[in-house]
Design an enzyme around this catalytic site. Sequence first.
Site, PDB file in Angstrom:
ATOM      1  N   GLY A 165       0.844  -1.195   0.000  1.00 60.62           N
ATOM      2  CA  GLY A 165       0.000   0.000   0.000  1.00 60.62           C
ATOM      3  C   GLY A 165       0.874   1.238   0.000  1.00 60.62           C
TER       4      GLY A 165
ATOM      5  N   GLN B 273       2.532  10.071   1.908  1.00 71.22           N
ATOM      6  CA  GLN B 273       3.868   9.458   1.977  1.00 71.22           C
ATOM      7  C   GLN B 273       4.777   9.924   0.850  1.00 71.22           C
ATOM      8  OE1 GLN B 273       2.164   5.244   2.517  1.00 71.22           O
ATOM      9  NE2 GLN B 273       4.048   5.176   3.716  1.00 71.22           N
TER      10      GLN B 273
ATOM     11  N   CYS C   8       5.840  -0.115   7.576  1.00 67.48           N
ATOM     12  CA  CYS C   8       5.435   1.086   6.833  1.00 67.48           C
ATOM     13  C   CYS C   8       6.625   1.573   6.016  1.00 67.48           C
ATOM     14  CB  CYS C   8       4.989   2.176   7.806  1.00 67.48           C
ATOM     15  SG  CYS C   8       4.403   3.677   6.985  1.00 67.48           S
ATOM     16  N   LEU C   9       6.363   1.925   4.767  1.00 66.74           N
ATOM     17  CA  LEU C   9       7.452   2.392   3.900  1.00 66.74           C
ATOM     18  C   LEU C   9       8.036   3.704   4.415  1.00 66.74           C
ATOM     19  CD1 LEU C   9       5.891   1.538   0.420  1.00 66.74           C
ATOM     20  CD2 LEU C   9       7.709   0.304   1.628  1.00 66.74           C
TER      21      LEU C   9
ATOM     22  N   HIS D 280      -4.682   0.905   7.610  1.00 64.72           N
ATOM     23  CA  HIS D 280      -3.357   1.531   7.745  1.00 64.72           C
ATOM     24  C   HIS D 280      -3.246   2.738   6.802  1.00 64.72           C
ATOM     25  CE1 HIS D 280       1.269   1.046   7.904  1.00 64.72           C
ATOM     26  NE2 HIS D 280       1.083   1.841   6.872  1.00 64.72           N
ATOM     27  N   GLU D 281      -3.735   2.580   5.566  1.00 64.44           N
ATOM     28  CA  GLU D 281      -3.629   3.666   4.583  1.00 64.44           C
ATOM     29  C   GLU D 281      -4.563   4.830   4.930  1.00 64.44           C
ATOM     30  OE1 GLU D 281      -1.145   3.395   2.902  1.00 64.44           O
ATOM     31  OE2 GLU D 281      -0.843   1.241   2.930  1.00 64.44           O
TER      32      GLU D 281
ATOM     33  N   HIS E 288      -3.066   6.977   7.434  1.00 67.29           N
ATOM     34  CA  HIS E 288      -2.106   7.934   6.852  1.00 67.29           C
ATOM     35  C   HIS E 288      -2.812   9.225   6.418  1.00 67.29           C
ATOM     36  CE1 HIS E 288       1.849   6.093   6.634  1.00 67.29           C
ATOM     37  NE2 HIS E 288       1.387   4.985   6.062  1.00 67.29           N
TER      38      HIS E 288
HETATM   39  O1  GNR Z   1       4.067  -2.536   2.616  1.00 65.21           O
HETATM   40  C1  GNR Z   1       3.393  -2.441   3.643  1.00 65.21           C
HETATM   41  N1  GNR Z   1       3.137  -3.566   4.356  1.00 65.21           N
HETATM   42  C2  GNR Z   1       2.205  -3.618   5.398  1.00 65.21           C
HETATM   43  C3  GNR Z   1       2.215  -4.740   6.215  1.00 65.21           C
HETATM   44  C4  GNR Z   1       1.303  -4.865   7.241  1.00 65.21           C
HETATM   45  C5  GNR Z   1       0.388  -3.866   7.463  1.00 65.21           C
HETATM   46  C6  GNR Z   1       0.388  -2.729   6.673  1.00 65.21           C
HETATM   47  C7  GNR Z   1       1.296  -2.604   5.642  1.00 65.21           C
HETATM   48  S1  GNR Z   1       1.258  -1.194   4.640  1.00 65.21           S
HETATM   49  C8  GNR Z   1       2.930  -1.132   4.106  1.00 65.21           C
HETATM   50  C9  GNR Z   1       3.132  -0.044   3.074  1.00 65.21           C
HETATM   51  C10 GNR Z   1       2.831   1.299   3.687  1.00 65.21           C
HETATM   52  O2  GNR Z   1       3.586   1.874   4.429  1.00 65.21           O
HETATM   53  N2  GNR Z   1       1.686   1.833   3.410  1.00 65.21           N
HETATM   54  O3  GNR Z   1       1.334   3.018   3.969  1.00 65.21           O
HETATM   55 NI    NI Z   2       2.412   3.124   5.850  1.00 65.84          NI
END
Ligand code: GNR
Ligand code: NI
Length: 173
Positions: A46, A51, A95-96, A137-138, A141
């Site tokens: 995601g 980001q 998270c990236l 999660h997104e 953000h």
């Molecule tokens: O790549 C991602 N892996 C992930 C693993 C478990 C729960 C959420 C994520 S999202 C993350 C990419 C990211 O930072 N998206 O905002």
């Molecule tokens: Ni993230």
Amino acid sequence: MSILPILIHPDPRLKKVCAPVGEIDKDLRALADNMLETMYDAPGIGLAAPQVGVMKRLFVMDCVKEENAAPQPMVLINPEVTWVSDDMNTYEEGCLSIPDQYAEVERPAQARVRWLDLDGRQHEEQFDKLWATCSQHEIDHLNGKLFIDYLKPLKRQMITRKMVKLKREMARG
Ligand code: GNR
Ligand code: NI
């Protein structure tokens, strides 16, 4: 298409509430394309617009894990959670914007999300498992929230300090 630089925590832009997308135009389509390319390149499942420094309410995701399965790129514009399950699920999240740091986060196991696609058409879908976790999660953000905000303060502080150090090292080259 191009790979966009990903902001690393701590960054004030990752703490802001993003504004709804107004017009779905050529520029927004190009941004979504670049976000997908950036996500696959990372690699990640995601990526939310803030980001990459764009303070708008959209994200991309593809939670297909199997190497040989067909990819399922999704672009979600102005997403809203319309329902979450009572049953919860725990995933080891990453998270990236917080590279190489992982922690267990508990969230609703299922979530219904309503959004617009790049043609302005409305969708509503119930997500499960990794898709449910990733979409939540997104959307976090887009509201200036990171997965480490769910952790105990000490653990969060430890991760933040590592990221400050990492950014310092990155800046020095
Ligand atoms: O790549 C991602 N892996 C992930 C693993 C478990 C729960 C959420 C994520 S999202 C993350 C990419 C990211 O930072 N998206 O905002
Ligand atoms: Ni993230």
